[in-house]
Design a protein around this motif. Structure first.
Motif, PDB file in Angstrom:
ATOM      1  N   TYR A 388      47.014  28.441  28.555  1.00  0.00           N
ATOM      2  CA  TYR A 388      47.590  29.976  27.703  1.00  0.00           C
ATOM      3  C   TYR A 388      49.107  29.556  27.516  1.00  0.00           C
ATOM      4  O   TYR A 388      50.000  28.413  27.464  1.00  0.00           O
ATOM      5  CB  TYR A 388      47.890  30.906  28.912  1.00  0.00           C
ATOM      6  CG  TYR A 388      46.285  31.881  29.621  1.00  0.00           C
ATOM      7  CD1 TYR A 388      45.816  32.510  28.757  1.00  0.00           C
ATOM      8  CD2 TYR A 388      46.383  30.954  30.775  1.00  0.00           C
ATOM      9  CE1 TYR A 388      44.953  32.696  29.255  1.00  0.00           C
ATOM     10  CE2 TYR A 388      45.238  31.087  31.189  1.00  0.00           C
ATOM     11  CZ  TYR A 388      44.163  32.353  30.798  1.00  0.00           C
ATOM     12  OH  TYR A 388      43.177  32.250  30.849  1.00  0.00           O
ATOM     13  N   ASP A 394      51.456  37.457  25.204  1.00  0.00           N
ATOM     14  CA  ASP A 394      49.873  38.049  25.426  1.00  0.00           C
ATOM     15  C   ASP A 394      50.156  36.662  26.305  1.00  0.00           C
ATOM     16  O   ASP A 394      48.577  37.295  26.871  1.00  0.00           O
ATOM     17  CB  ASP A 394      49.016  38.153  23.722  1.00  0.00           C
ATOM     18  CG  ASP A 394      49.693  36.795  23.082  1.00  0.00           C
ATOM     19  OD1 ASP A 394      50.263  36.377  23.179  1.00  0.00           O
ATOM     20  OD2 ASP A 394      49.023  37.116  22.399  1.00  0.00           O
ATOM     21  N   GLY A 395      50.173  35.745  25.638  1.00  0.00           N
ATOM     22  CA  GLY A 395      50.004  34.860  26.114  1.00  0.00           C
ATOM     23  C   GLY A 395      50.321  35.060  28.027  1.00  0.00           C
ATOM     24  O   GLY A 395      49.844  34.319  28.522  1.00  0.00           O
ATOM     25  N   ASP A 398      47.897  37.732  29.638  1.00  0.00           N
ATOM     26  CA  ASP A 398      46.820  37.069  29.475  1.00  0.00           C
ATOM     27  C   ASP A 398      46.973  35.755  30.749  1.00  0.00           C
ATOM     28  O   ASP A 398      45.606  35.646  31.201  1.00  0.00           O
ATOM     29  CB  ASP A 398      46.054  36.643  28.148  1.00  0.00           C
ATOM     30  CG  ASP A 398      45.562  36.902  27.290  1.00  0.00           C
ATOM     31  OD1 ASP A 398      46.043  37.891  27.527  1.00  0.00           O
ATOM     32  OD2 ASP A 398      45.533  36.608  26.338  1.00  0.00           O
ATOM     33  N   ARG A 401      46.746  38.056  34.116  1.00  0.00           N
ATOM     34  CA  ARG A 401      45.432  38.548  34.161  1.00  0.00           C
ATOM     35  C   ARG A 401      44.459  37.301  35.320  1.00  0.00           C
ATOM     36  O   ARG A 401      43.318  37.887  36.230  1.00  0.00           O
ATOM     37  CB  ARG A 401      45.116  38.920  33.196  1.00  0.00           C
ATOM     38  CG  ARG A 401      45.566  40.426  33.231  1.00  0.00           C
ATOM     39  CD  ARG A 401      44.929  40.706  31.500  1.00  0.00           C
ATOM     40  NE  ARG A 401      45.578  42.205  30.906  1.00  0.00           N
ATOM     41  CZ  ARG A 401      45.396  42.807  29.842  1.00  0.00           C
ATOM     42  NH1 ARG A 401      44.546  42.337  29.005  1.00  0.00           N
ATOM     43  NH2 ARG A 401      45.449  43.834  29.838  1.00  0.00           N
ATOM     44  N   ALA A 402      44.900  36.322  34.829  1.00  0.00           N
ATOM     45  CA  ALA A 402      43.695  35.424  35.324  1.00  0.00           C
ATOM     46  C   ALA A 402      43.915  34.621  36.607  1.00  0.00           C
ATOM     47  O   ALA A 402      43.205  33.801  37.540  1.00  0.00           O
ATOM     48  CB  ALA A 402      43.365  33.939  34.337  1.00  0.00           C
TER      49      ALA A 402
END
Length: 637
Positions: A388, A394-395, A398, A401-402
């Protein structure tokens, strides 16, 4: 019966065999008080040790799955041997020459038997090892080892050998030793085709793969020649009756003692990596045999590490720094739940494996690689974050969330908060935002994540499902039932120290015990000759067990043989006398209750004689109970 071992030799083997020394070859045992030892059961998967061993009695018992027995039983179960085969192994270990009732040993040459397959592999390993130093074609194999820093002494230490290039070299050698083509095929040492049988390994460097006991059960073979028709760099023995790659670790026979002593296991990727680690001063290294590290491998290491909540070790995986190594790390993390021990990763940034690292930078570099280990979760998180762009908002979202589900799945929940804080630093985000996402991931897993890969309890094996549990004919008592502790304690003395209870126990009746299992066990003791006739020991335990009517009671016998007594400082004659008195007191109390009940139902006017007789009986029983209570209190205070 042909081949039956003489009874006095069986007794001698039992006498000279220390069960703790036999079991410690497979399970790490720790002191558990009162002369007992404890470890993780090798017969079922468990998180806390419940496998108890009593060296003084010569018996072991698992309070988790209920199995137990003496050293002969253990070797039969763990190695899949017959009684005679187990006896022969223990006799050889103790330096005893067995004698047979008919003067002749049973035939060991039947193809397909475990003993026969083990003999074939031992002969093959010796043949390959000799060929490495004598065969003209083996020069390439010797060069391969020398180029990686392994001299002849190292090759001999690890049993490295060479499989000749000819298709019949090993086959002809083993035929001359009396092995048939069929049993060599069953052993996986030869294969068959249109032209008949031929050597499975040809023109390859071979490593013997051993069980914990040290028996060779298979081989790993490396390609040496360009004209080898089999392009695979490594070949392994196929699945056979004695070779199961999912349960075997190369080098575990050499590493098991150090793994137990240091509470550390280092999992590397290849045979030469194991050799390099051991020679460099990391003697806890093992490797899988042509397969990924899995649940069965974890069970083997857990037993050796004595991996449980009160005694945590460490498991260190070494992976290459490439993409394949990162995938291997992810698989290891998914299986992390199998360990209580902390799991780590040791990765050489230059991409060198332990063998190449030792060759290029020396032994100290290998030891330093292991010393610089990092927690597995941190390595995995770092790999995920590289996917990411953390410079973009936004990276970062994300990436959070991962990674949040991985942090939430950490087994030790007390560490989740610290890991969340560390993740926040790696992401450059506020700690509360990261904690909130981790909580959401944990809640989602709790509500519907029972099937998360690698998390939760281990799957039930097919064998455990297909075989219905045997229900004992006699219900077994709850060992924690406070109403039965005196009866249980007395039977522990009967099994472990029969001379302390002697004839007085033998004078008890079934009615003196409230639980049917203890009443039935009293009958077994009587059938074995009675406590007053025995000096104790494993032969006594076996005698009682042999005379019990069902599997449940036999399990109870082994449990009582290893369960510690409550007596502080060990039992003595006073403690035994107090237990006997207490059991009799409780029995008399039941008689008193029965007499009182009959008295209440008797009319003293119409049935004067009967009433007076029962009243006199009650007075006598009360006096007897008071005397027994004084005896009992004296030794149990």
């Amino acid at each position: 019966m042909a081949g039956r071992i003489r009874d006095d030799d069986i007794a001698l083997v039992r006498e000279r065999t220390r069960i703790d020394e036999v079991i410690s070859q497979y399970v790490t045992l720790r002191p558990a008080g009162a002369g007992s030892l404890k470890g993780l059961c090798p017969f079922h998967d468990e998180k806390s040790p419940s496998f108890n061993v009593r060296p003084q009695i010569g018996y072991a018992h698992c309070f988790g799955c209920g199995v137990g027995g003496d050293a002969i039983w253990f070797i039969q179960e763990i190695e899949g041997l017959s009684f005679v085969e187990a006896m022969e192994r223990l006799a050889a270990r103790a330096g005893i020459q067995l004698r047979y009732a008919d003067g002749a040993a049973p035939d060991r040459r039947q193809p397909g038997t475990r003993a026969r397959l083990i003999e074939a592999h031992k002969a093959a390993a010796e043949f390959y090892a000799e060929q490495l130093h004598t065969s003209p074609d083996a020069g390439q194999g010797r060069s391969f080892l020398a180029e990686r820093g392994f001299d002849r002494e190292a090759a001999e230490q690890f049993g490295v050998g060479f499989a000749p290039r000819g298709p019949l070299a090993l086959l002809s050698h083993l035929r001359a030793r009396g092995f048939s083509d069929e049993e060599l095929n069953t052993a996986g040492l030869v294969a068959s085709g249109a032209r008949g049988h031929y050597d499975r390994f040809r023109g390859r460097l071979v490593w013997p793969i051993r069980e914990l006991s040290g028996d060779v059960v298979g081989f790993g073979a490396r390609r040496l020649f360009e004209d080898d028709r089999i392009e695979a760099k490594y070949l392994n023995t196929p699945e056979t009756p004695i070779y199961h790659k999912s349960q075997l670790l190369y080098g575990v026979d050499l590493a098991r003692r150090e793994i137990a002593r240091r509470s550390q296991a280092v999992v590397v990727e290849g045979y030469t990596d194991v050799m390099a680690c051991h020679l460099a001063g990391v003697p806890t290294a093992v490797a899988t045999c042509g397969t990924a590290f899995g649940e069965d491998h974890a069970r083997v290491l857990r037993r050796l590490l004595l991996d449980h909540e009160q005694f945590r070790g460490e498991v260190i995986f070494t992976f290459d720094g490439d993409e394949a190594g990162q995938r291997a790390a992810m698989r290891a993390f998914e299986g992390d739940q199998q360990f209580v021990s902390q799991t780590y990763v040791a990765v050489e940034q230059s991409g060198l494996d332990p063998c190449d690292l030792r060759l290029k930078h020396g032994d100290a570099a290998v030891r330093d690689l292991v010393a610089r280990r990092v927690p597995l979760y941190r390595f995995v998180l770092g790999n995920i974050l590289t996917r990411y762009d953390l410079d973009r908002a936004d990276g970062r979202v994300d990436a959070l969330r991962a990674t949040a589900p991985l942090v939430g799945s950490v087994r030790d929940k007390a560490k989740v908060g610290a890991y969340a804080r560390e993740l926040a630093g790696m992401l450059g985000m506020e700690i509360e935002e990261v904690r909130a996402e981790v909580r959401r991931a944990m809640n989602a897993s709790a509500n519907g994540g029972a099937g998360q890969p690698g998390r939760g309890s281990a799957p039930v094996r097919a064998a455990e499902v297909s075989q219905p549990a045997r229900v004992p004919a006699t219900p077994l008592p709850d060992p924690a039932d406070p109403r039965l502790w005196v009866e249980r304690e007395l039977f522990k003395l009967v099994i472990q120290s029969p001379t302390l209870v002697g004839p007085e126990f033998d004078a008890l009746d079934d009615d003196d015990f409230t639980h049917p299992a203890y009443a039935a066990l009293r009958q077994s003791v009587a059938a074995a000759g009675g406590a007053g006739t025995s000096a104790g020991g494993d032969a006594w335990v076996s005698a009682v067990g042999d005379r019990t009517p069902d599997d449940g009671l036999r399990s109870l016998v082994t449990a009582l043989a290893v369960e510690p007594l409550r007596a502080a400082g060990g039992p003595d004659a006073r403690y035994a006398d107090s237990l006997l008195a207490r059991v009799r007191e409780l029995s008399v109390s039941r008689l008193i209750a029965d007499v009182k009940s009959r008295l209440q139902r008797t009319n003293p006017v119409d049935q004067t004689d009967a009433y007076n007789k029962m009243f006199g009986e009650l007075v006598a029983l009360e006096q007897h109970r008071r005397a027994l209570r004084e005896r009992a209190v004296g030794g149990l205070a």
